[in-house]
Enzyme design. Structure first.
Site, PDB file in Angstrom:
ATOM      1  CB  CYS A 121      -0.867  -0.018   1.249  1.00 28.87           C
ATOM      2  SG  CYS A 121      -1.918   1.437   1.449  1.00 28.87           S
TER       3      CYS A 121
ATOM      4  CB  THR B 117       0.001   3.013   4.387  1.00 26.42           C
ATOM      5  OG1 THR B 117      -1.219   3.705   4.128  1.00 26.42           O
ATOM      6  CG2 THR B 117       0.343   3.128   5.859  1.00 26.42           C
TER       7      THR B 117
ATOM      8  CG  HIS C  58       3.166   7.408   2.846  1.00 22.48           C
ATOM      9  ND1 HIS C  58       3.694   8.063   1.757  1.00 22.48           N
ATOM     10  CD2 HIS C  58       1.819   7.434   2.683  1.00 22.48           C
ATOM     11  CE1 HIS C  58       2.702   8.458   0.973  1.00 22.48           C
ATOM     12  NE2 HIS C  58       1.560   8.089   1.503  1.00 22.48           N
TER      13      HIS C  58
ATOM     14  CD  GLU D   3      -3.068  -3.318   0.294  1.00 22.83           C
ATOM     15  OE1 GLU D   3      -2.710  -4.009  -0.678  1.00 22.83           O
ATOM     16  OE2 GLU D   3      -3.222  -2.096   0.226  1.00 22.83           O
TER      17      GLU D   3
ATOM     18  CB  CYS E 123     -11.438  -0.412  21.829  1.00 20.65           C
ATOM     19  SG  CYS E 123     -12.876   0.679  21.986  1.00 20.65           S
TER      20      CYS E 123
ATOM     21  CB  CYS F 258     -16.898   0.168  19.731  1.00 28.67           C
ATOM     22  SG  CYS F 258     -15.309   0.202  18.874  1.00 28.67           S
TER      23      CYS F 258
ATOM     24  CB  CYS G 154     -13.029   2.418  17.153  1.00 29.94           C
ATOM     25  SG  CYS G 154     -12.106   2.057  18.660  1.00 29.94           S
TER      26      CYS G 154
ATOM     27  NE  ARG H 129      -1.027   4.990 -11.620  1.00 29.46           N
ATOM     28  CZ  ARG H 129      -0.885   3.873 -10.921  1.00 29.46           C
ATOM     29  NH1 ARG H 129      -1.805   2.930 -11.012  1.00 29.46           N
ATOM     30  NH2 ARG H 129       0.152   3.688 -10.141  1.00 29.46           N
TER      31      ARG H 129
HETATM   32 ZN   LIG Z   1      -3.528   0.456   2.782  1.00 34.73          ZN
HETATM   33 ZN   LIG Z   2     -13.821   1.574  20.061  1.00 31.51          ZN
END
Ligand SMILES: [Zn+2]
Ligand SMILES: [Zn+2]
Length: 248
Positions: A38, A40, A43, A64, A93, A99, A107, A199
């Site tokens: 990803c 992320t 990064h 993933e 949580c 939640c 959450c 793309r």
């Molecule tokens: Zn991701």
């Molecule tokens: Zn929560």
């Protein structure tokens, strides 16, 4: 076991040995077969400003993935060893206000695998059974993209798609998923825009009726031409680029 670890507060990732996790009560242990990279993860590897503020090394990265359950902790009845599964990487949580009111997707105590706790770029990962989804015949190569594809499903299906004209702005992986999902959900016309010809070709293969290269063409003009001057019913902004957001 071997894992890809963010070891230091600096650019880079390390392949190294870490202790093999064991499943606690309510958890299963999954042998990872396939994983996806990803933005992320990039990064975290590059150690950008977001990563600096969020990541507390050492942590196994990756969120993933799909794999096979190889051990089951106590109090897990609905899953068993040998099942091929993927997992939702946001661990919530279960007892905060959000939640308890059915809004666990926001959450405040969410811990993301590969970000806030050890993740999936490893031989094994322990996951709460409540986050685990059996693949039921879907291969692990496909199951591993559940996380970004789920993002596209959630975005596209928040709108009324059947019979609609849809513009997808940005044809990265999630944008391309959005094109296919809009087609499968019955969009009358799907227009996709990006600045990258490769793309746009992928978007065509995913079912886009019309593609517009935003680097060379006026996207707004093209969309008006394709929709009898009305504009599309739905716009999915999948690029995160400020100018594209403005176009949308
Ligand atoms: Zn991701
Ligand atoms: Zn929560």
């Amino acid at each position: 076991m071997q894992a890809i670890v963010k070891q230091k507060r600096a650019p880079g990732l390390t392949v190294t040995s870490v202790p093999k996790p064991s499943p606690g009560p309510g958890e299963v242990l999954i042998a990872v077969r396939h994983a996806g990279v990803c933005g992320t993860d990039v990064h975290i590897a590059d150690w950008n400003a977001w990563a600096e503020g969020r990541i507390k090394p050492p942590v196994v990265v990756g969120h993933e993935f799909a794999g096979e359950i190889v051990a089951v902790g106590g109090a897990v009845s609905e899953l068993k060893s040998g099942q091929l599964v993927t997992a939702e990487g946001h661990i919530v949580c279960g007892h905060c206000l959000q939640c308890r009111t059915g809004n666990s997707h926001i959450c405040r105590n969410t811990r993301i695998i590969g970000v806030d706790r050890d993740g999936a770029f490893a031989e094994y990962i322990a996951m709460p059974a409540t986050n685990v989804l059996p693949l039921d015949g879907i291969p692990t190569t496909v199951g591993a993209v559940m996380d970004p594809m789920g993002n596209a499903f959630h975005t596209v299906l928040s709108a009324e798609i059947p019979g609609s004209t849809v513009l997808v702005v940005g044809c990265g992986p999630i944008g391309c998923f959005a094109v296919g999902i809009a087609r499968a959900a019955g969009a009358a016309k799907v227009i996709a825009s990006d600045v990258n010809a490769t793309r746009l070709e992928l978007a065509r293969r995913m079912g886009a009726h019309v593609t517009v290269n935003a680097a060379t063409d006026d996207v707004v003009r093209a969309v008006l031409d394709e929709t009898a001057g009305e504009g599309t019913d739905v716009v999915c902004e999948m690029s995160g680029v400020p100018s594209a957001l403005h176009q949308a």
